[in-house]
Design a protein around this motif. Structure first.
Motif, PDB file in Angstrom:
ATOM      1  N   TYR A  20      -1.479  -3.354  -5.167  1.00  0.00           N
ATOM      2  CA  TYR A  20      -2.272  -2.172  -4.859  1.00  0.00           C
ATOM      3  C   TYR A  20      -3.108  -1.817  -6.075  1.00  0.00           C
ATOM      4  O   TYR A  20      -2.767  -2.137  -7.219  1.00  0.00           O
ATOM      5  CB  TYR A  20      -1.413  -0.992  -4.405  1.00  0.00           C
ATOM      6  N   SER A  50      -5.606  -1.351  -1.351  1.00  0.00           N
ATOM      7  CA  SER A  50      -4.691  -2.480  -1.373  1.00  0.00           C
ATOM      8  C   SER A  50      -5.454  -3.734  -0.979  1.00  0.00           C
ATOM      9  O   SER A  50      -6.574  -3.660  -0.462  1.00  0.00           O
ATOM     10  CB  SER A  50      -3.519  -2.214  -0.422  1.00  0.00           C
ATOM     11  N   GLY A  75       0.811  -1.204   0.000  1.00  0.00           N
ATOM     12  CA  GLY A  75       0.000   0.000   0.000  1.00  0.00           C
ATOM     13  C   GLY A  75       0.848   1.260   0.000  1.00  0.00           C
ATOM     14  O   GLY A  75       0.527   2.242  -0.688  1.00  0.00           O
TER      15      GLY A  75
END
Length: 386
Positions: A217, A205, A81
């Motif tokens: 992601y 994510s 992320g």
């Protein structure tokens, strides 16, 4: 979620009733559905095989539906992320031009740190622990000085705060600023209406509310962000994270064609497509389910006298709750005690409240049994000893 039709609850078989012991009630990684794990375990086909293109196309179409962004340019890319946050910042934010970060905790602060490393001046509207951003203050900051973008965290897992994205996006657009949103701990558990809200770039994510193994992601660029990416006159320092290089691959996949920039992890993309299918089929019931579970947990823990970090109920996230560690215990003692009663919780991570808080994650495939087991573990831990 928006763009997702109302459907009956639980359209696919639920995960089996067996639960890990101890039970992880954490922000991530969360428990995947068995069908996602089966798809993950399959060997990947060649990256240019028709099956690989179909999986990527399916994942991108479902990403649009997940985020309520039917006209957006979607991306599904390898990385954490944080890599996604850096990718958006590196691709869309011009060095030297300031941005405003509305920070509700650790992840808003990370937006700021990423920008500063990229040479983007980042001004912070830092909220008190457990408080959401003040739209009036954000508007005053944007009016006082031009900013190229407003950066938001939809749900900050260090505070449990849900930011009023729609209202703040309206404020930003009124001042000509792009709106970039980190929805890593939000999408799949919160209502997301990217197009309706006027959000230019929304990021999420896999291993949180989506219940998909970590490693990818997702991002969706609305028209203003896609135009900014295409018209960009400067080159970022990053190569692998630059969305401009990936954009032709995603456009080709949406058309059912193969294009190459870098190799995508085929088994992760297949698991992503399978997992997003489950999320989208559950529809808006998924958000309602997360909300019901959050209320069930909070009602039980309120009865035990635990204090939620977030002051206003309207600002409390559906998928993560942050509590103050009760007097007489350190956070470490509480976590060890909960584990001794069969439930794994997480320490606080808020930059200004970490030592006095702990976190309960109730994201993804969590159900009432998990909530009740968690509440019972804390009840037994906090029970007076004779």
């Amino acid at each position: 979620m928006s763009g997702v039709p109302e459907t009956a609850a639980d359209p696919r078989p639920s995960p089996p009733p067996e639960r890990p012991d101890p039970l992880p009630m954490v922000v991530g990684p969360t428990r995947p559905h068995p069908s996602v794990l089966r798809r993950m375990a399959r060997a990947a086909d060649p990256i240019d095989a028709p099956s690989s293109v179909r999986d990527l196309r399916r994942a991108l179409v479902l990403t649009r539906r997940l985020l309520g962004a039917p006209a957006a340019l979607p991306f599904a890319l390898p990385g954490t992320g944080t890599a996604g946050m850096e990718s958006l910042a590196a691709s869309l934010l011009a060095p030297g031009a300031p941005v405003l970060v509305a920070s509700t905790g650790m992840w808003g602060d990370r937006w700021r740190d990423i920008c500063l490393r990229l040479g983007v001046p980042a001004h912070a509207h830092t909220c008190a622990p457990g408080r959401a951003p003040d739209p009036g203050e954000v508007g005053r900051r944007l009016a006082a000085e031009p900013h190229q973008a407003l950066l938001l965290t939809h749900v900050d897992s260090s505070s449990g705060v849900r930011t009023p994205v729609a209202e703040l996006a309206g404020v930003a657009r009124a001042h000509g600023a792009l709106v970039l949103v980190d929805g890593i701990s939000a999408a799949g558990a919160e209502d997301v209406r990217q197009e309706v809200w006027g959000v230019d770039a929304y990021l999420t994510s896999t291993p949180k509310a989506l219940g998909i193994p970590a490693g990818l992601y997702l991002a969706a660029l609305g028209p203003r962000a896609a135009d900014a990416l295409r018209a960009r006159t400067w080159a970022p320092r990053h190569y692998s994270l630059d969305l401009r290089g990936w954009a032709p691959v995603m456009r080709a996949a949406l058309e059912g064609r193969f294009a190459y920039h870098q190799s995508l992890p085929g088994n992760l993309i297949g698991a992503l497509a399978e997992g997003l299918e489950l999320v989208v089929e559950e529809g808006r019931e998924r958000v309602r389910r997360h909300r019901r579970l959050a209320l069930r947990l909070r009602s039980a823990l309120d009865a035990e006298g635990l204090a939620n970090l977030v002051a206003d109920d309207r600002d409390r996230a559906n998928g993560v709750s942050v509590y103050r560690t009760p007097p007489g215990l350190t956070t470490g003692e509480l976590l060890r005690g909960a584990a001794g009663h069969g439930v794994l919780l997480q320490a606080g991570t808020h930059p200004r409240a970490a030592e006095e808080t702990f976190r309960v994650g109730h994201l993804g495939n969590v159900d009432e049994h998990d909530i009740d087991r968690t509440a019972d573990a804390l009840r037994r831990l906090l029970a007076p000893r004779e």
